[in-house]
Design an enzyme around this catalytic site. Structure first.
Site, PDB file in Angstrom:
ATOM      1  CD  GLU A 398      -1.751  -2.447   1.297  1.00 36.56           C
ATOM      2  OE1 GLU A 398      -0.588  -2.719   1.674  1.00 36.56           O
ATOM      3  OE2 GLU A 398      -2.600  -3.324   1.081  1.00 36.56           O
ATOM      4  CG  HIS A 465     -11.071  -8.172   6.384  1.00 31.60           C
ATOM      5  ND1 HIS A 465     -10.198  -8.859   7.174  1.00 31.60           N
ATOM      6  CD2 HIS A 465     -10.606  -8.298   5.118  1.00 31.60           C
ATOM      7  CE1 HIS A 465      -9.252  -9.401   6.424  1.00 31.60           C
ATOM      8  NE2 HIS A 465      -9.474  -9.073   5.163  1.00 31.60           N
TER       9      HIS A 465
END
Ligand code: TPP
Length: 659
Positions: A398, A465
């Site tokens: 990322e 998540h």
């Protein structure tokens, strides 16, 4: 030190001599000024000048170079006027950062220089992005970025090299191996022997050079640059060198063994090159004095101009305006009246697709977004229309990808990065909060990057998540945050974010993706950034919320007999619509702020504080908040329901209305 001047005319050799003398002489002057208390801090590159000077002169001036804190020679090599350079060091307006950042922490678009942030490693991914832009344009240009041996321990080093390798990006990574990171010797920094050993691991050619030998540095990098221009790929250059002064001037060199100092003193890059040129008859004492006098005059004139300039006076309006590149949104209405019923997820996909058509320079990046279409299938089929160059599968990194996005923007592109889940943004946090958010304020470079954030709980996905993490970014000046609650806004706000040349976080609730549908215009349109909407109108109380909260609020109000409420859907969190909140509180006199994020330090805290300060006289009850528990997001349904605010909402609304 053995020099090889084959291929260099006497003129070339003298040119390089003057080039290496300039940073040395500036530094000598700076050290005097530092002792006199006339500058605040200095990172010395004495002993390492051949690396900067060799590198900058190996590139064309239209090729980007990304220096670090010991690369003064890069700035002098790109002919930055000394008055401006010194004004920068002194925090003056005519420098490059309007007094907002110090020393070498600046870039200059007109000189194709991209400056560092203190965090060191993040710099490397920006080079990837710039090089990717060149590659996409088939520009046959190289990009060169420096890093130290110390910074190579950062994850950013690995990520940037890996991306460059996988994407065959024309980047020259120059590792200045000076044996120390601050006081830490290489033996305590890494186990491998030399950086060239790393090359094969990444699939990158790696070359080791004597970083104190100006001609060797120049020739090797020039060759490498020519190679990557013709056939795009990264090359690692390990330049062995030494820092002859402290990490910064105040810290000294006590920790460096004397013998090591003496060994490297003999290898001084300026003296050795000078001696060589004298021996070759290219240079003589008279010429040395002549060149020195010229450089001395340049330095003195530059200093005089810089010193004559006043320290800037602060102007709060300019300080806040400069957070963002100038942009005035003009809301675009759809061309026709045609509408289609679309799920939230399809609305995002639709907006993204139309923005891709609208901006041929828009590049999408994310894990599994190409052939696979992304884990939520938002980019499904995109590669057929836009190709794999613009719809890019990324390695799992990322930080490097957000840095690459910024690099793309520096070199003329727009970028969208899809976080696979908003939770994973932690791995790219530094690039967002320190690079994207600050770069325009610091030196006027915009960050045309949208980071899409599939967020939220209610899907039984557990602590990693399901998080709501908008508040982490809400605190960061220089970012814009949008968070739609419905399909129509999702398309309109995404288009608006992609249009704006400034950095955005675009939150999209996963639980809405396939559960919420709405009729939305088929054509391209944008929604107004910074503008709230009323999801329902009423008189008894106000609920300020966003995202999933809007749906919870609507449901709760429908269950409360005899109570009507304004539901203010913020839609944009940075900046948020204070006027809309004020107007509603003025009318209802009671307000609850609702969000899915955890309570403490959440966005509700800021809004509550603002209401208390600005709407006190309208209030008939304390400003209330309802939010998730201050725990991680649990996995099992019963625990998750208990965590989320929805089941506490009705009671809270009752107590507010009865207050
Ligand atoms: C993320 C981060 N950690 C620590 C520091 C403090 N720091 C600044 S420079 C430096 C040493 C860097 O060493 P190296 O990369 O070898 O470059 P050199 O200073 O030797 O040129 C350190 C520890 C920092 N700026 N950023």
């Amino acid at each position: 030190m053995r020099f090889n001047k084959t291929g260099y005319s006497n003129e070339d050799l003298l040119f390089l001599y003057e080039q290496i003398l300039r940073p040395r002489m500036i530094e000598e002057k700076m050290l005097i000024l530092l002792r006199q208390g006339k500058i605040s801090k200095w990172f010395s590159g004495i002993g390492q000048e051949a690396v900067s000077v060799g590198a900058v002169n190996a590139l064309n001036t239209d090729e980007f170079i990304l220096p670090m804190h010991r690369n003064l020679g890069v700035f002098t090599g790109r002919n930055i006027p000394y008055a401006r350079l010194f004004a920068q060091f002194q925090g003056k307006l005519s420098g490059f950062t309007k007094g907002r950042d110090r020393s070498f922490h600046f870039g200059s678009a007109e000189h194709n220089i991209v400056g560092m942030i203190s965090h060191l490693g993040p710099q490397m991914a920006l080079a990837d992005g710039i090089a990717l832009a060149h590659k996409l344009k088939q520009a046959e240009k190289a990009t060169l970025v420096f890093t130290g041996d110390g910074a190579s321990s950062e994850g950013d080093f690995h990520e940037a090299l890996n991306v460059a390798a996988v994407w065959d990006l024309p980047v020259i990574f120059v590792i200045e191996n000076n044996g120390y990171g601050l006081s830490t010797p290489s033996s305590e920094q890494f186990r491998f022997k030399q950086f060239t050993d790393k090359g094969p691991g990444y699939g990158i050619e790696a070359i080791q050079i004597d970083g104190n030998n100006l001609l060797e540095v120049h020739r090797t990098i020039k060759d490498a640059v020519e190679k990557v221009r013709k056939k795009p790929r990264p090359i690692i250059i390990e330049a062995l060198t030494f820092r002859m002064r402290g990490h910064e001037e105040a810290s000294g060199t006590k920790y460096v063994p004397k013998a090591l100092m003496n060994k490297w003193a003999k290898k001084d890059p300026v003296e050795n090159y000078e001696t060589y040129l004298l021996k070759q008859g290219v240079l003589n004492e008279e010429l040395i004095q002549e060149i020195r006098a010229k450089v001395k005059t340049d330095i003195e004139q530059g200093l005089e101009t810089a010193y004559s300039e006043n320290i800037p006076t602060a102007n709060t309006q300019i300080e806040t305006e400069d957070l963002f590149a100038p942009f005035k949104q003009e809301v675009i209405v759809p061309k026709s009246q045609t509408v289609s019923e679309k799920r939230f997820v399809d609305a995002i996909s639709d907006g993204l697709k139309q923005s891709m058509e609208r901006y041929p320079n828009l590049v999408l990046m994310g894990q599994d977004i190409a052939d696979y279409g992304g884990v939520f299938k938002i980019t499904e089929g995109f590669i057929n229309e836009f190709g794999k160059d613009r719809v890019r599968n990324t390695p799992l990194c990322e930080s490097a990808i957000i840095g690459t996005a910024l690099g793309l923007c520096i070199n003329g592109y727009k970028a969208m990065v899809e976080m696979q889940f908003a939770d994973f943004v932690t791995c790219g946090f530094n690039q967002i909060v320190n690079n994207l958010a600050k770069i325009h304020y610091r030196w006027g470079q915009n960050a045309d990057v949208v980071v899409r954030m599939p967020t939220g709980a209610g899907v039984g996905a557990g602590p990693f998540h399901s998080q709501s993490n908008e508040a982490w970014f809400f605190h960061v000046p220089g970012l814009k945050i949008v968070y739609p609650s419905n399909a129509k806004d999702a398309k309109g706000l995404l288009n608006a974010a992609l249009e704006d040349p400034n950095p955005y976080l675009f939150f999209e609730h996963k639980a809405l993706y396939r559960s919420h549908t709405q009729e939305i215009p088929d054509d391209y349109y944008t929604a107004e950034v910074g503008k709230a909407a009323l999801a329902s109108e009423g008189n008894d109380l106000t609920i300020v919320t966003y995202g999933m909260g809007v749906h919870w609020a609507l449901e709760a109000i429908s269950q409360l007999e005899g109570i009507t409420a304004d539901i203010v859907d913020l839609r944009t969190l940075l900046p948020w619509d204070k006027e809309a909140v004020k107007e509603s509180v003025r009318k209802t006199n009671k307000v609850l702020i609702l969000h899915e994020d955890t309570l403490t330090g959440g966005i509700g805290a800021e809004i509550a504080a603002w209401i208390s300060e600005n709407c006190f006289e309208f209030l008939d009850a304390p400003v209330m908040r309802e939010a998730s528990l201050d725990t991680p997001v649990p996995f099992t349904k019963t625990l998750e329901e208990n965590f989320l605010p929805q089941k506490r909402l009705l009671e809270k609304l009752k107590s507010l209305s009865e207050y």
